[in-house]
Write an enzyme that holds these catalytic residues in place. Sequence first.
Site, short mmCIF file in Angstrom:
data_model
loop_
_atom_site.label_atom_id
_atom_site.label_comp_id
_atom_site.label_asym_id
_atom_site.label_seq_id
_atom_site.Cartn_x
_atom_site.Cartn_y
_atom_site.Cartn_z
CB SER A 115 -0.95 0.01 1.20
OG SER A 115 -0.22 -0.15 2.41
CG ASP A 135 -3.06 5.08 7.91
OD1 ASP A 135 -1.89 4.74 8.21
OD2 ASP A 135 -3.49 5.08 6.75
CG HIS A 165 -1.11 4.00 4.37
ND1 HIS A 165 -1.80 3.20 5.26
CD2 HIS A 165 -0.57 3.16 3.46
CE1 HIS A 165 -1.71 1.94 4.88
NE2 HIS A 165 -0.96 1.88 3.80
#
Length: 437
Positions: A154, A404, A407
């Site tokens: 990702s 998160d 990311h």
Amino acid sequence: MGSTSPFKDHHHHQQQQSYPITKKLLPWALYALLPLAIFRLYLHPLDLFSENEVITKDLQSKPIIVSTAPKHEEVRNDCDYSNGEWVEDKMGPLYNGTSCGTIKDGQNCMGHGRPDSGYLYWRWKPSQCQLPRFEPTKFLSLLENKHLAFVGDSMARNQLESLLCLLSSVSPPDLVYTNGEDNKFRRWHFPSHNVNVSVYWSPFLVKGIEKSNTGFNFNKLFLDSVDNRWALDLEQIDMLVLSVGHWFLHPAVYYEHDSVLGCHACEGLNHTEIGFFDVLRKAVKTTLKAITDKSITDGNEIDVILTTFSPAHFEGEWDKNGACSREKPFEEGEKALEGMDADMRNIEVEEIEEAKNKVIQVDRLRIEALDVTKMALMRPDGHPGPYMYPNPFADGVKDRVQNDCVHWCLPGPIDTWNEILLQVVRQWEAESMKRRG
């Protein structure tokens, strides 16, 4: 000397007659033209600017020319972009959540209600040189008629989506292919320069079977075989950007030559615990060898870039409000690159250097590390945190909220990865032109 031209007298008389009317109409004309100009600028902001003009947008998406880059910038081949510091920058990003429609929902921090915007106004300053701002048209022209593929986990997708937003500011792409859940395999086409940009989900680069809720709860990696989901398309790819790391931290069983080599965090299985550092090295080595061998055998030109490990910034528990709540970068000396982060980065850089040395005489093969680990480490403020979901505190502050801290927000620090990517490609092109004479 004293005579006056009849034309001048007539013109002067006309001016005297029309001046009161002009004076009355001018303000109304300006009032009428101003909304039209703003509307035109809103719909087509970039048609007005050359590729060297730098544009920023405030939170209301109003484009403003803030400066222009030199027309002929020298391409540096001796710049170490990996060392430097983050400095405040008033210009801000080239895009936002309004102007770019390809931002993954979980990284649209401003759109999800993140209240602070300071994280958008920092710029990476290398210690020994300047990092030019991203020039979308220049990037597209360098990749004209080519296929660029991002392959990995990702983080590869995060970097891809950053690049799409940067390029979309001058040339909107068409989504021409999609396959797999969560958009794991996609391709866009930029008609303006006939450029294809793809993403391939491959969290280990080598062949792997991912854990599932219905089957075994660990990954299976086959370290001597590359993942055919991207490898079978190598003949169609001109440039590869590889990015892996975080999935190697998960429980897994490793295979080599159809035999179990060992495992990581595999309690209950009768396998030798071998950790994941050597496994990451083997996976990268296998991948680079497969790419270079195929290129040499088939005579294909291919460029390979490996984006190094991007550290996470969880502070305390992952579901607490303050998991990554900082609003500024770390200052120089405040955070050291060490431990697992340094080990992951070192393995990737070492394998890239070894692969480069093996193909140094092969002109059609170019390999480079995009060493972003330190600059990523210094940006704890650039993650979505709780704003991976829309308006997480709309009903008040909660004790538990998913964060998160891996990311990156878009726009955000990861846009710098692509600024450096552009410089790598520019340098390669400069070297090719020099060899051609």
